[in-house]
Design an enzyme around this catalytic site. Structure first.
Site, short mmCIF file in Angstrom:
data_model
loop_
_atom_site.label_atom_id
_atom_site.label_comp_id
_atom_site.label_asym_id
_atom_site.label_seq_id
_atom_site.Cartn_x
_atom_site.Cartn_y
_atom_site.Cartn_z
N ARG A 138 1.02 -1.26 -0.02
CA ARG A 138 0.02 0.07 -0.11
C ARG A 138 0.71 1.31 -0.15
O ARG A 138 0.48 2.22 -0.58
CB ARG A 138 -0.76 0.01 1.12
N GLU B 52 -10.46 6.29 5.81
CA GLU B 52 -8.98 6.51 5.99
C GLU B 52 -8.43 7.85 5.31
O GLU B 52 -7.52 8.56 5.88
CB GLU B 52 -8.10 5.48 5.54
#
Length: 788
Positions: free
Chosen positions: A326, A728
């Site tokens: 990520r 997020e």
């Protein structure tokens, strides 16, 4: 039933609490009144025992002897277990092996559990666990990512993403810069610590109350350590007092230890970690060591990039493979890198195994390119915002370094809108004037974007299930695989169900997440909770609605197209029925009023061998403009104003979304400024409580805080009612504060020098950056703006 006369219009009002409207969090009043029950609030069953563990005193050592006689002898102790007493699996690694439920011959971090104790009180269990006599043979340690890189210690293989020929692009670029930086980790510091309560069932199994974001994983791992089939373990999660990723994998060890003790003693066991134990024994956000080598033209546009991100993973893989992936995916943030190479390392260190944290590696990856944007601006004498805008993805520059095409270009207009609404240009002029006139206080301003991919990067996790019951009085019961940790998932999915049937929200009840209602669930993580579970719930509702439509059409001799659901009514041709009345009719006609639902995210794929694919269904976007003031004599600073414009698509609940944006920003600001994890040279965590670890307080929030949702921006992808994830992405808006601090310090050199500033940017580090800037100015043979 009543018939509508032809001249009377059908109802056009809307049922209360549907999607797109502001509805209270489903537990809001319970939270305020102290009535919301968490694990430690549950009524204690008879003969309850309490668990604790003995902890390693060394970061890396071989256990040569362990005497537990005094532990057994402590008053109140009922049982003591070591790894030899585990009947099933001893490794509880969530994805890859490497996490022993209790240590064997070797320990690999300070605080690693050695044995488990069950006693009649929490105090007795903790006191007894300290009485073990353990002898160690110390082994070599690596405590930092840089040390692991030097020794080539990795928990998983390194990975590379490559597009074009970056070496050639770098060599031919008119300008070239290199830099490195350390990005600090972060403690989750949830209000409710790790806790679980396990009760033996009448068969061989257990019932587990856990504070976990991933109840299905807890179920699987408990079954494995007990050597049972999964169906013998039931897991329930009503709510968590915060999670932020810290309860995605880290809750499972507590449940496994409690289950082992419960089966061994035949008594219920509660394991509640004290804050100190929680901070020492559980993983954090990965700290990273990042480097860049970038080439760019005289307009500041990137031609090529060679980026490395190296995460300190700790002693085991945990989720680090996907977390570093990520970071790699987001090392571009919002910018086209040109021809690029991105390399990610998963560094093995003898520290606690780091784990998921809001953003899941994305924030750490973004930091290196945001530093590059500022550095380019100082090198060319440009405004950093202009450099950022010139490098944004757009037509002709719309393919990422991992091969995904950016299909929806939201950021250019979003940034222009925020630039205008925040008065960026006028304030930039005023701040430059202020800095020239003030020798001590320096103000800084920065506007930074966020582009965050939405989907689990592990493809199989992009699925969800739900269960919907409609009762004969018209009330609706909903259960789904998502967990509630304060983020408002339950109320959003309830609004989806209410909107599907067009009934008032108070008709819908969401029950605790349970593995025996919806099986094989994914963790509530990756900002996908509403996307996945909302669509699964909608699927269940549509199945029930289809049955109701078929019943109405057949019973009243109308076409299916003439059956509609509006404002707590069911309209059948020219007839109108109350919702509950019509449901009762359907029940009497033996129509099934219950259904499960399922959803799997389409389109996503990623070829790890080539480093290319489409790992994300879509991107969430936002931008923040932050202003700070810095005392250059002490390094102290204050965030004065923040303007945020964020894209949530077609918002399901604007109040909840704005709350997530505000909270996410402050948490991100804390990560980058005040929250510092400090380890001793022996690998012992020193910042192990609220006295030594500073999360943002109310006084740290900007006194002028303006948050808005980007209007008229429905998601082009077929998400639930065209909404976008919001959990997020807002955390990364906090980068604007860090960039503004660099801007303030750079003014000491009249913006000609880009100061190094590792994170967290504590006052000490800000002062070091001021000193470095003054030295640069002195090296030029000129007085600094600080002393002008």
């Amino acid at each position: 039933m009543r018939k509508l006369p032809p001249n009377i219009p059908r109802p056009t009002t809307t049922a209360k609490g549907l999607t797109g409207t502001q509805a209270f969090h489903d537990s809001a009043w319970k939270h305020v009144r102290g009535q919301a029950r968490y694990i430690d609030d549950l009524p204690e069953p008879a003969e309850l025992l309490h668990a604790a563990v003995g902890q390693s005193e060394h970061a890396h050592a071989r256990i040569t002897a362990m005497d537990l006689s005094e532990v057994w002898a402590y008053p109140g102790v009922v049982s003591v277990m070591t790894v030899e007493d585990v009947p099933g699996h001893t490794d509880i690694g969530p994805v890859f092996p490497g996490d022993p439920v209790l240590a064997g011959d070797v320990v690999e971090h300070v605080g690693q559990p050695l044995f488990a104790v069950a006693a009649t009180s929490h105090r007795a269990a903790r006191q007894a666990a300290r009485l073990a006599k353990v002898s160690y043979e110390p082994l070599p340690t690596a405590l930092t990512a840089e040390a692991a890189l030097d020794q080539q210690l990795f928990v998983r293989p390194s990975h590379t993403q490559l597009r074009g020929d970056p070496d050639k692009a770098l060599a031919e670029a008119p300008n070239r810069l290199q830099a490195q930086m350390h990005v600090g980790g972060q403690e989750h510091f949830y209000l409710e610590g790790q806790a679980c309560l396990v009760e033996p069932t009448e068969d061989a199994g257990v019932f587990v109350h856990t504070s976990s974001q991933h109840p299905s994983e807890v179920q699987k791992l408990v079954a494995e350590v007990l050597d049972l089939p999964i169906h013998e373990v039931q897991v329930e999660v009503r709510r968590m007092g915060g999670g932020f990723g810290g309860k995605e994998t880290q809750a499972a060890p507590l449940a496994c230890i409690s289950a082992l003790l419960a089966r061994r003693t035949g008594r219920p066991v509660k394991y509640r970690m004290a804050r100190y134990d929680d901070m020492v024994q559980t993983g954090k956000r990965h700290d990273f060591f990042n480097t860049y080598d970038i080439g760019f033209d005289n307009e500041g546009v990137l031609r090529g990039a060679d980026i490395m991100v190296a995460g300190r993973c700790g002693f085991s893989p945990d989720l680090s493979d996907a977390i570093v992936d990520r970071a790699m995916f987001h090392s571009d943030n919002a910018y086209s890198l040109g021809q690029a190479r991105v390399v990610g390392h998963r560094c093995k260190t003898h520290t606690v195994s780091n784990t998921a944290f809001r953003g899941f590696g994305g924030p750490q990856g973004m930091m290196i390119i945001e530093r590059a944007m500022d550095d380019i601006a100082r090198h060319l004498g440009m405004d950093p915002l202009d450099v950022r805008k010139r490098n944004l993805y757009g037509p002709g520059r719309d393919v990422t370094h991992y091969g995904q095409t950016i299909e929806q270009h939201v950021l250019p207009d979003l940034i222009d809108t925020l630039e205008a609404s925040s008065d960026y240009r006028q304030r930039r002029t005023e701040i430059s004037r202020f800095n020239k006139e003030n020798s001590v206080l320096k103000r800084g301003l920065a506007l930074t974007p966020v582009k965050f991919g939405i989907s689990f990067t592990a493809k199989h996790l992009n699925q969800a299930g739900a269960l919907v019951h409609v009762y004969t009085d018209g009330s609706i019961h909903l259960n789904h695989g998502g967990t509630e940790m304060g983020q408002g998932l339950y109320i959003k999915v309830a609004q989806v169900v209410a909107a599907a049937f067009q009934v008032d929200l108070d008709r819908v009840k969401v029950s605790a997440t349970r593995t025996d209602k919806v099986p094989n669930t994914s963790p509530t993580a990756a900002s996908s909770g509403t996307d996945l579970n909302g669509m699964a719930a909608l699927d269940a509702c549509e199945k029930i609605k289809q049955r109701l439509v078929e019943f109405a059409a057949e019973t009243y001799g109308v076409s299916a197209d003439s059956v509609r659901f509006e404002n707590n009514q069911v309209l059948v041709g020219e007839q109108q029925f109350g919702w509950a009345e019509f449901v009762q009719q359907a029940y009497m006609a033996r129509v099934s009023l219950s259904s499960n639902g399922f959803y799997s995210t389409p389109k996503i794929h990623y070829d790890r061998g080539t480093g290319q694919g489409r790992p994300f269904l879509y991107y969430a976007n936002g931008a923040a403009c932050a202003e700070v003031v810095v005392d250059t004599l002490t390094g102290e600073y204050k965030t004065m104003r923040v303007d945020i414009l964020h894209d949530v698509g077609q918002s399901l609940n604007p109040a909840v979304d704005i709350g997530q944006i505000e909270g996410g920003f402050v948490q991100g600001m804390g990560w980058l400024t005040t929250e510092e994890l400090v380890y001793s040279d022996e690998g012992r965590l020193l910042s192990n409580g609220p006295a030594t670890y500073k999360i943002p307080a109310v006084s740290d929030a900007p006194p002028d805080f303006r948050v808005a949702l980007l209007p008229h921006s429905p998601n082009r992808e077929a998400t639930v009612f065209r909404s976008k994830a919001v959990g997020e992405p807002p955390l990364m808006l906090g980068m604007a504060v860090w960039s503004a601090l660099r801007d303030a310090v750079s003014s000491v050199a009249d913006y000609r020098y880009s100061p190094p500033l590792d994170t967290p940017a504590t006052p000490e580090r800000v002062l070091q950056a001021v000193t470095a800037t003054e030295r640069w100015v002195a090296a030029q043979g000129e007085p600094s703006c600080k002393n002008a």
